[in-house]
Scaffold this active site. Sequence first.
Site, PDB file in Angstrom:
ATOM      1  N   LYS A 218       0.836  -1.190   0.000  1.00 29.62           N
ATOM      2  CA  LYS A 218       0.000   0.000   0.000  1.00 29.62           C
ATOM      3  C   LYS A 218       0.875   1.245   0.000  1.00 29.62           C
ATOM      4  O   LYS A 218       0.409   2.355  -0.180  1.00 29.62           O
ATOM      5  CB  LYS A 218      -0.881   0.015   1.260  1.00 29.62           C
ATOM      6  CG  LYS A 218      -1.744  -1.199   1.413  1.00 29.62           C
ATOM      7  CD  LYS A 218      -2.420  -1.207   2.783  1.00 29.62           C
ATOM      8  CE  LYS A 218      -3.071  -2.546   3.010  1.00 29.62           C
ATOM      9  NZ  LYS A 218      -3.075  -2.916   4.430  1.00 29.62           N
ATOM     10  N   GLY A 219       2.160   1.029   0.208  1.00 32.87           N
ATOM     11  CA  GLY A 219       3.062   2.150   0.452  1.00 32.87           C
ATOM     12  C   GLY A 219       3.170   3.166  -0.671  1.00 32.87           C
ATOM     13  O   GLY A 219       3.379   4.349  -0.425  1.00 32.87           O
TER      14      GLY A 219
ATOM     15  N   ASP B  51       7.255   2.792  -2.876  1.00 38.29           N
ATOM     16  CA  ASP B  51       7.479   3.913  -1.973  1.00 38.29           C
ATOM     17  C   ASP B  51       8.955   4.097  -1.670  1.00 38.29           C
ATOM     18  O   ASP B  51       9.483   5.201  -1.723  1.00 38.29           O
ATOM     19  CB  ASP B  51       6.659   3.745  -0.681  1.00 38.29           C
ATOM     20  CG  ASP B  51       6.855   2.395  -0.005  1.00 38.29           C
ATOM     21  OD1 ASP B  51       7.601   1.534  -0.543  1.00 38.29           O
ATOM     22  OD2 ASP B  51       6.265   2.172   1.069  1.00 38.29           O
TER      23      ASP B  51
ATOM     24  N   ASP C 227      14.847  -0.217  -0.067  1.00 42.62           N
ATOM     25  CA  ASP C 227      15.572  -0.474   1.182  1.00 42.62           C
ATOM     26  C   ASP C 227      16.570  -1.609   0.931  1.00 42.62           C
ATOM     27  O   ASP C 227      17.662  -1.379   0.407  1.00 42.62           O
ATOM     28  CB  ASP C 227      14.542  -0.796   2.272  1.00 42.62           C
ATOM     29  CG  ASP C 227      15.165  -1.002   3.633  1.00 42.62           C
ATOM     30  OD1 ASP C 227      16.368  -0.765   3.787  1.00 42.62           O
ATOM     31  OD2 ASP C 227      14.450  -1.421   4.566  1.00 42.62           O
TER      32      ASP C 227
ATOM     33  N   LYS D  49      17.007   4.376   0.348  1.00 45.17           N
ATOM     34  CA  LYS D  49      17.898   4.438   1.511  1.00 45.17           C
ATOM     35  C   LYS D  49      19.334   4.237   1.051  1.00 45.17           C
ATOM     36  O   LYS D  49      19.612   3.373   0.206  1.00 45.17           O
ATOM     37  CB  LYS D  49      17.529   3.357   2.529  1.00 45.17           C
ATOM     38  CG  LYS D  49      16.272   3.690   3.292  1.00 45.17           C
ATOM     39  CD  LYS D  49      16.025   2.706   4.420  1.00 45.17           C
ATOM     40  CE  LYS D  49      14.693   2.986   5.060  1.00 45.17           C
ATOM     41  NZ  LYS D  49      14.306   1.994   6.070  1.00 45.17           N
TER      42      LYS D  49
ATOM     43  N   PHE E 239      14.330   4.406   9.645  1.00 44.72           N
ATOM     44  CA  PHE E 239      12.934   4.089   9.375  1.00 44.72           C
ATOM     45  C   PHE E 239      12.110   5.371   9.294  1.00 44.72           C
ATOM     46  O   PHE E 239      12.168   6.204  10.190  1.00 44.72           O
ATOM     47  CB  PHE E 239      12.379   3.176  10.466  1.00 44.72           C
ATOM     48  CG  PHE E 239      11.029   2.623  10.115  1.00 44.72           C
ATOM     49  CD1 PHE E 239      10.897   1.563   9.234  1.00 44.72           C
ATOM     50  CD2 PHE E 239       9.882   3.209  10.640  1.00 44.72           C
ATOM     51  CE1 PHE E 239       9.643   1.081   8.879  1.00 44.72           C
ATOM     52  CE2 PHE E 239       8.621   2.732  10.286  1.00 44.72           C
ATOM     53  CZ  PHE E 239       8.506   1.667   9.411  1.00 44.72           C
TER      54      PHE E 239
ATOM     55  N   ARG F 124       0.295   6.722   7.221  1.00 45.62           N
ATOM     56  CA  ARG F 124       0.409   6.828   5.753  1.00 45.62           C
ATOM     57  C   ARG F 124      -0.112   8.167   5.246  1.00 45.62           C
ATOM     58  O   ARG F 124       0.323   8.643   4.203  1.00 45.62           O
ATOM     59  CB  ARG F 124      -0.399   5.711   5.071  1.00 45.62           C
ATOM     60  CG  ARG F 124       0.150   4.314   5.278  1.00 45.62           C
ATOM     61  CD  ARG F 124      -0.568   3.341   4.348  1.00 45.62           C
ATOM     62  NE  ARG F 124      -0.420   1.954   4.764  1.00 45.62           N
ATOM     63  CZ  ARG F 124       0.602   1.191   4.443  1.00 45.62           C
ATOM     64  NH1 ARG F 124       1.597   1.672   3.734  1.00 45.62           N
ATOM     65  NH2 ARG F 124       0.650  -0.068   4.841  1.00 45.62           N
TER      66      ARG F 124
HETATM   67  P1  XMP Z   1      12.954  -3.669   0.359  1.00 43.34           P
HETATM   68  O1  XMP Z   1      13.745  -3.985   1.617  1.00 43.34           O
HETATM   69  O2  XMP Z   1      12.338  -4.869  -0.215  1.00 43.34           O
HETATM   70  O3  XMP Z   1      11.833  -2.768   0.988  1.00 43.34           O
HETATM   71  O4  XMP Z   1      13.725  -2.798  -0.595  1.00 43.34           O
HETATM   72  C1  XMP Z   1      10.820  -2.266   0.310  1.00 43.34           C
HETATM   73  C2  XMP Z   1       9.601  -2.204   1.196  1.00 43.34           C
HETATM   74  O5  XMP Z   1       9.903  -2.192   2.605  1.00 43.34           O
HETATM   75  C3  XMP Z   1       9.130  -1.233   3.272  1.00 43.34           C
HETATM   76  N1  XMP Z   1      10.034  -0.256   3.920  1.00 43.34           N
HETATM   77  C4  XMP Z   1       9.663   0.738   4.728  1.00 43.34           C
HETATM   78  N2  XMP Z   1       8.441   1.105   5.139  1.00 43.34           N
HETATM   79  N3  XMP Z   1       9.402   2.877   6.362  1.00 43.34           N
HETATM   80  C5  XMP Z   1       8.315   2.192   5.956  1.00 43.34           C
HETATM   81  O6  XMP Z   1       7.222   2.551   6.326  1.00 43.34           O
HETATM   82  C6  XMP Z   1      10.670   2.577   5.988  1.00 43.34           C
HETATM   83  O7  XMP Z   1      11.621   3.246   6.388  1.00 43.34           O
HETATM   84  C7  XMP Z   1      10.791   1.429   5.124  1.00 43.34           C
HETATM   85  N4  XMP Z   1      11.858   0.842   4.548  1.00 43.34           N
HETATM   86  C8  XMP Z   1      11.349  -0.203   3.822  1.00 43.34           C
HETATM   87  C9  XMP Z   1       8.269  -0.592   2.210  1.00 43.34           C
HETATM   88  O8  XMP Z   1       7.013  -1.192   2.237  1.00 43.34           O
HETATM   89  C10 XMP Z   1       8.948  -0.904   0.912  1.00 43.34           C
HETATM   90  O9  XMP Z   1       8.056  -1.008  -0.167  1.00 43.34           O
END
Ligand code: XMP
Length: 179
Positions: free
Chosen positions: A42-43, A99, A102, A130, A151, A164
């Site tokens: 949903k991000g 969104d 990471d 990030k 975070f 959100r």
């Molecule tokens: P990856 O690790 O797969 O992460 O690159 C992607 C998903 O992880 C969530 N995500 C976060 N959600 N704050 C959040 O609310 C953060 O700092 C954060 N870092 C990763 C997010 O859903 C993203 O699509």
Amino acid sequence: MKDDIERVLIDEEVIEKRLDAIAAKVERDFPEGTLLVIILLKGALVFAADLLRRVSRQLEIECLNVASYHGGTDSSGRVDFLDRGFPEVKGRHILLLDDILDTGRTLHAVKARLAEAGAAAVHTAVLLAKDKIRDEEVSVDYVGFRIGDEFVVGYGLDYQGRYRNLPYVGVLKESVVGK
Ligand code: XMP
């Protein structure tokens, strides 16, 4: 809700300006014809709603429900596809929206799935990336903002399903995360 925020990292006005620039670049980069946009739920909802209204091209929109955080502040290391079906992507030019980048696992897994399903080309856009070493190297075509490895919430990003709807990206107070 706002009382739970330690500091604002990127405010609304700055986000809006950046989206204007990304939308202009998307319009320039994609070939003529209808573009298929895939929004990761949903991000990426808020990012997508604000970005796509700035793109004056024919678009079709699909959503994919994937999860890797499962409510907390650390990636679980597993990417789950939560939908029963998968959009028809064969031969399509796709803009994939998430969104935040990471660990890289989510975009890596979704891009692999789209390639397997026969997508002609996949461009990716994230609101945030990030600054860290990723578990999966993944190339992203449009990055809104690069941030430190912390975070964040707001502008679509949540902590335990909340925050959100904050109009900016911010960092939660430690007391809130610890609760
Ligand atoms: P990856 O690790 O797969 O992460 O690159 C992607 C998903 O992880 C969530 N995500 C976060 N959600 N704050 C959040 O609310 C953060 O700092 C954060 N870092 C990763 C997010 O859903 C993203 O699509």
